[in-house]
Design a protein around this motif. Structure first.
Motif, mmCIF file in Angstrom:
data_model
loop_
_atom_site.group_PDB
_atom_site.id
_atom_site.type_symbol
_atom_site.label_atom_id
_atom_site.label_comp_id
_atom_site.label_asym_id
_atom_site.label_seq_id
_atom_site.Cartn_x
_atom_site.Cartn_y
_atom_site.Cartn_z
ATOM 1 N N TYR A 60 23.547 15.984 40.510
ATOM 2 C CA TYR A 60 24.441 15.243 39.909
ATOM 3 C C TYR A 60 23.444 13.546 39.183
ATOM 4 C CZ TYR A 60 28.268 11.172 38.835
ATOM 5 O OH TYR A 60 28.844 10.579 38.062
ATOM 6 N N GLN A 61 24.003 13.884 37.632
ATOM 7 C CA GLN A 61 23.265 12.880 36.722
ATOM 8 C C GLN A 61 24.635 11.732 36.573
ATOM 9 O OE1 GLN A 61 21.907 16.212 37.401
ATOM 10 N NE2 GLN A 61 23.206 16.661 35.770
ATOM 11 N N HIS A 62 23.561 10.174 36.397
ATOM 12 C CA HIS A 62 24.423 9.766 36.116
ATOM 13 C C HIS A 62 24.793 9.169 35.211
ATOM 14 C CE1 HIS A 62 21.009 6.502 35.624
ATOM 15 N NE2 HIS A 62 20.576 7.231 36.206
ATOM 16 N N TYR A 99 16.546 6.468 26.794
ATOM 17 C CA TYR A 99 18.300 6.543 26.816
ATOM 18 C C TYR A 99 18.398 7.420 26.046
ATOM 19 C CZ TYR A 99 22.753 4.964 26.425
ATOM 20 O OH TYR A 99 23.885 4.936 26.326
ATOM 21 N N GLU A 100 19.220 8.981 26.190
ATOM 22 C CA GLU A 100 19.641 9.806 25.642
ATOM 23 C C GLU A 100 18.486 10.362 25.184
ATOM 24 O OE1 GLU A 100 23.188 11.090 24.843
ATOM 25 O OE2 GLU A 100 23.248 9.826 26.571
ATOM 26 N N LEU A 155 26.745 18.367 37.677
ATOM 27 C CA LEU A 155 27.782 17.739 36.870
ATOM 28 C C LEU A 155 27.151 16.357 36.615
ATOM 29 C CD1 LEU A 155 30.171 17.600 39.824
ATOM 30 C CD2 LEU A 155 30.437 18.369 37.918
ATOM 31 N N GLY A 156 27.788 16.015 35.635
ATOM 32 C CA GLY A 156 27.657 14.304 34.992
ATOM 33 C C GLY A 156 28.384 14.075 33.852
ATOM 34 N N GLY A 213 26.326 14.080 31.260
ATOM 35 C CA GLY A 213 27.118 14.657 30.662
ATOM 36 C C GLY A 213 25.690 15.530 29.426
ATOM 37 N N TYR A 214 25.068 14.710 29.461
ATOM 38 C CA TYR A 214 24.789 14.737 28.293
ATOM 39 C C TYR A 214 23.023 15.285 28.556
ATOM 40 C CZ TYR A 214 20.754 14.734 24.354
ATOM 41 O OH TYR A 214 19.958 14.697 23.676
ATOM 42 N N ALA A 215 22.679 14.381 29.639
ATOM 43 C CA ALA A 215 21.806 14.974 31.002
ATOM 44 C C ALA A 215 22.067 16.572 31.250
ATOM 45 C CB ALA A 215 21.379 14.063 32.052
ATOM 46 N N THR A 216 23.207 16.672 31.834
ATOM 47 C CA THR A 216 23.212 18.047 32.510
ATOM 48 C C THR A 216 23.828 19.021 31.731
ATOM 49 O OG1 THR A 216 25.238 16.116 34.256
ATOM 50 C CG2 THR A 216 25.451 18.666 33.872
#
Length: 396
Positions: free
Chosen positions: A109-111, A164-165, A199-200, A205-208
């Motif tokens: 799970y990626q926050h 970040y990102e 999931l994230g 979502g980007y990390a997922t």
């Protein structure tokens, strides 16, 4: 079906706290050699929760307590990973383990986005404001061993700037947390089955997406992705940059876009002064406080030279950094569901639409696009969590 229906009800009620938020065609080896070194440094038990206590935590959500299945234990793990400069660092994350002898799947799970001044939301702090405190905790109780990395810049590595990102380090920090989790489970005799879910949402979502790509392209036998469901990620960075810098309309989230630009300026060794990117007086203000207030119009904040260089494709250094973080154009093998609000004015919908089209064009047959009609970045969270959990439950 009953389990799936109850999952829908729980996640529709709880939601997940959204953030305030890989080149196109690199030829990669089928699989890099699995790392020989161990990653787990230490594990600390944060808390143990009975099914009664878990049900009580979500007592305000109809039927949610009925979904609780296993007691859980929550641990803080510290583990080794590598920073953006390749140097080893100690990072951390939360591990949520159902108390059972049944072999269970692993879920990474990626926050979402966490500002440095709000870092107690990171998973390993396990505070009431953390995404893992309620919704993800109950998910674990339903039968997932949940690995929730803090990422670099939070928890054990909070002295370092968060990249970040930055797709590569988000993916590697998440993967090394999974490795540490496996080592923990072997040591503590926790039985994993061979299923792995991702999931994230937002930055998560980007990390997922970055993690899914890394696993399938470099480590497909170490961790085989069963299914992933990223939500509202900024997957097409190059197009996103053009969108921001060409905009003549107010943009509500320019301060986080500044954070991305600062990360790439540093990580890729571009190292331009802030006066190159920002008009006065904002360059000086951002130098003093990277999270200071900025105007909501791109032409007021960014210099003409910088905007022209990106839009005319003459800024080779920064264009290369954006391309290195594009995650929309590759061919996933495992089922991948893209969720995104169609009215998202923080991370525009085209990021998921572009990814879907590019992946399908490459022959990815198990990619699906799930528009959340009329949803913005924040109002879409509840529907995302409901539908994403429904999606992965198909493969449980």
């Amino acid at each position: 079906m009953r389990r799936l229906r109850l999952t829908f009800l729980l996640w529709a009620g709880l939601g997940v706290a959204a953030g305030s938020g890989c080149s196109k065609d690199n030829t990669l080896p089928a699989e890099a050699p699995a790392a020989a070194e161990t990653h787990l440094v230490n594990s600390t038990l944060i808390g143990e929760y009975s099914t009664t206590a878990l049900a009580g935590r979500v007592s305000n959500i109809p039927i949610a307590g009925a979904l609780v299945r296993y007691p859980i234990r929550v641990y803080k793990l510290t583990y080794t990973t590598r920073n953006t400069d390749g140097q080893p660092v100690t990072a951390s994350g939360a591990l949520l383990v159902p108390v059972t002898t049944t072999a269970l799947p692993l879920l990474s799970y990626q926050h979402g986005t966490i500002r440095p001044d709000d870092e107690d939301r990171a998973p390993s702090y396990y505070s009431a404001s953390s995404e893992v405190y309620s919704a993800v905790l109950v998910l674990a109780s339903t039968g997932y061993i949940v690995s929730a990395p803090d990422y670099i810049g939070y928890g054990a590595s909070k002295a370092l700037p968060h990249p970040y990102e930055h797709g590569e380090s988000l993916a590697s920090a998440s993967l090394d947390m999974l490795r540490a989790t496996k080592e923990f489970c072997e040591k503590e005799k926790v039985t994993l089955n061979k299923k792995n879910f991702l999931l994230g949402y937002s930055e998560g979502g980007y990390a997922t997406m970055a993690l899914h790509k890394l696993i399938e392209e470099k480590y497909p036998t170490e961790f085989m992705v069963t299914a992933s469901a990223p939500g509202a990620g900024a997957y097409h960075k190059s197009a996103f940059a053009d969108y921001i810098l060409a905009s003549t309309q107010p943009l509500n989230f320019l301060s986080t876009y500044v954070w991305v630009l600062d990360t790439y300026n540093r990580v890729y060794g571009i190292n331009r002064p802030l006066t190159y990117y920002y008009n006065p007086p904002y360059a000086a203000q951002l130098q003093a406080n990277p999270f200071s207030a900025v105007p909501d119009r791109a032409n007021e904040l960014f210099t003409t030279g910088f905007r022209t260089g990106i839009l005319n494709k003459t800024d080779a250094a920064m264009a290369a950094a954006f391309r290195a973080n594009d995650l929309h154009d590759w061919q996933p093998k495992a089922p991948l569901a893209l969720f995104h609000g169609t009215a998202d004015d923080y991370v525009p919908y085209f990021n998921s639409e572009d990814a879907y089209r590019a992946m399908r064009a490459r022959g990815a047959t198990q990619v699906s696009l799930h528009p959340i009609q009329g949803g913005n970045h924040f109002t879409s969270v509840a529907q995302y969590t409901l539908e994403a959990l429904g999606f992965i439950t198909q493969y449980y």
